[in-house]
Design an enzyme around this catalytic site. Sequence first.
Site, mmCIF file in Angstrom:
data_model
loop_
_atom_site.group_PDB
_atom_site.id
_atom_site.type_symbol
_atom_site.label_atom_id
_atom_site.label_comp_id
_atom_site.label_asym_id
_atom_site.label_seq_id
_atom_site.Cartn_x
_atom_site.Cartn_y
_atom_site.Cartn_z
ATOM 1 N N HIS A 292 0.634 -1.249 0.341
ATOM 2 C CA HIS A 292 -0.101 0.246 0.166
ATOM 3 C C HIS A 292 1.070 1.381 0.065
ATOM 4 O O HIS A 292 1.766 1.515 0.833
ATOM 5 C CB HIS A 292 -1.189 -0.296 1.546
ATOM 6 N N SER A 293 0.343 2.197 -1.153
ATOM 7 C CA SER A 293 1.180 4.034 -0.949
ATOM 8 C C SER A 293 2.681 3.699 -0.855
ATOM 9 O O SER A 293 3.144 3.290 -1.879
ATOM 10 C CB SER A 293 0.504 4.277 0.260
ATOM 11 N N TYR A 294 3.218 4.024 0.179
ATOM 12 C CA TYR A 294 5.342 3.770 0.228
ATOM 13 C C TYR A 294 5.302 2.718 -0.053
ATOM 14 O O TYR A 294 6.278 2.513 -0.719
ATOM 15 C CB TYR A 294 5.450 4.671 1.237
ATOM 16 N N GLY A 296 4.593 0.107 -1.780
ATOM 17 C CA GLY A 296 5.086 0.539 -3.257
ATOM 18 C C GLY A 296 5.853 0.499 -4.002
ATOM 19 O O GLY A 296 6.522 0.013 -4.483
ATOM 20 N N THR A 320 -1.815 -0.640 -4.222
ATOM 21 C CA THR A 320 -2.452 -0.180 -4.164
ATOM 22 C C THR A 320 -2.989 1.488 -3.463
ATOM 23 O O THR A 320 -1.924 1.502 -2.640
ATOM 24 C CB THR A 320 -3.797 -1.005 -2.373
#
Length: 416
Positions: A292-294, A296, A320
């Site tokens: 998720h977010s960072y 990734g 995500t």
Amino acid sequence: MSISLSSLILLPVWISMAQIQQGGPDEKEKTTALKDLLSRIDLDELMKKDEPPLDFPDTLEGFEYAFNEKGQLRHIKTGEPFVFNYQEDLHRWNQKRYEALGEIITKYVYELLEKDCNLKKISIPVDATESEPKSFIFMSEDALTNPQKLMVLIHGSGVVRAGQWARRLIINEDLDSGTQIPFIKRAMDEGYGVIVLNPNENYIEVEKPKIHVQSSSDSSDEPAEKRERKDKVSKETKKRRDFYEKYRNPQREKEMMQLYIRENGSPEEHAVYVWDHFIAQSAAENVFFVAHSYGGLAFVELMIQREADVKSKVTAVALTDSVHNVWHQEAGKTIREWMRENCCNWVSSSEPLDTSVESMLPDCPRVSAGTDRHELTSWKSFPSIFKFFTEASEAKTSSLKPALTRRSHRIKHEEL
């Protein structure tokens, strides 16, 4: 109407300025001096004087909150949701209270990972000495021995820790939307081993040691009168500093320093470390990531540093609302091609779940997470992610590609 202490302190200054401005040109110097004084006053710091003590409970019971059967945080007596503005007009104090509750929530989620999900807490670095700073991750019993499937979970940046997607969701919504627990339980039910990363646990905080500077007045070479004069100046300076410190920090918050954890000093370092010492050593034929977010961005950095190993072991990656950028991170062409075939990014969008979303970057397909709230993208895309992994696993077995990578919305990156 209540008047704060800070307002009472500033009132005489404002009155003086008004009186001076009514005077003649000779009063300009006084006006300038008062304006300079006002510019030096930090109102945020001054407001601390009005605060109650920063002394908060260290348990949920102490806060008089508990999670109900639906996983919602509710007040024990009133049944109401969490109230942020507990003290009116004291935002800083309310924020500190919220942060104190957040630390309790973090420990509560850790307990759920161990007791409710039956995960093991593993200390890292694996060869850490007794005295050095340490972090930890969580793993299922079969994480390294499961021959078929392994799921790896990576949260985003900020205050969240292992097992969480978003603290705000845990406190204001429920445990299902804010934690990784639904992912962990379903993964284990479907035969996956599980590893939960802890990429924000990069250092420990210890109280900053007080440095005692030896006074130069101790020099026996100086005349007694000069030493006495220096001592007087030193005492006056200390008196002013102590007075200012009392004004600046009336709550006497401790000054802390950070001791970074070896080879885990950033989310990117942590991802590579866990890969090298755990994921790469696992027996699983198919490894799946949910980031998720960072998280990734941390995964893309892992690919850059361990490209061949990741390609040989990872079957599919569900991102995500990832904040990675293949250009800024300088991901090579072979990495971008692999991501187009094996990754999918569920992004915040008002479109229905799984609707194609165009992208200007030459990386993985983007589809709607079915919500325009960043922190909810993991929870809202939950069923689609497991479907994506099943399709990817079946496609690998039959030497076909997952359905999501064949959708017509894919950009012809060769033309960019």
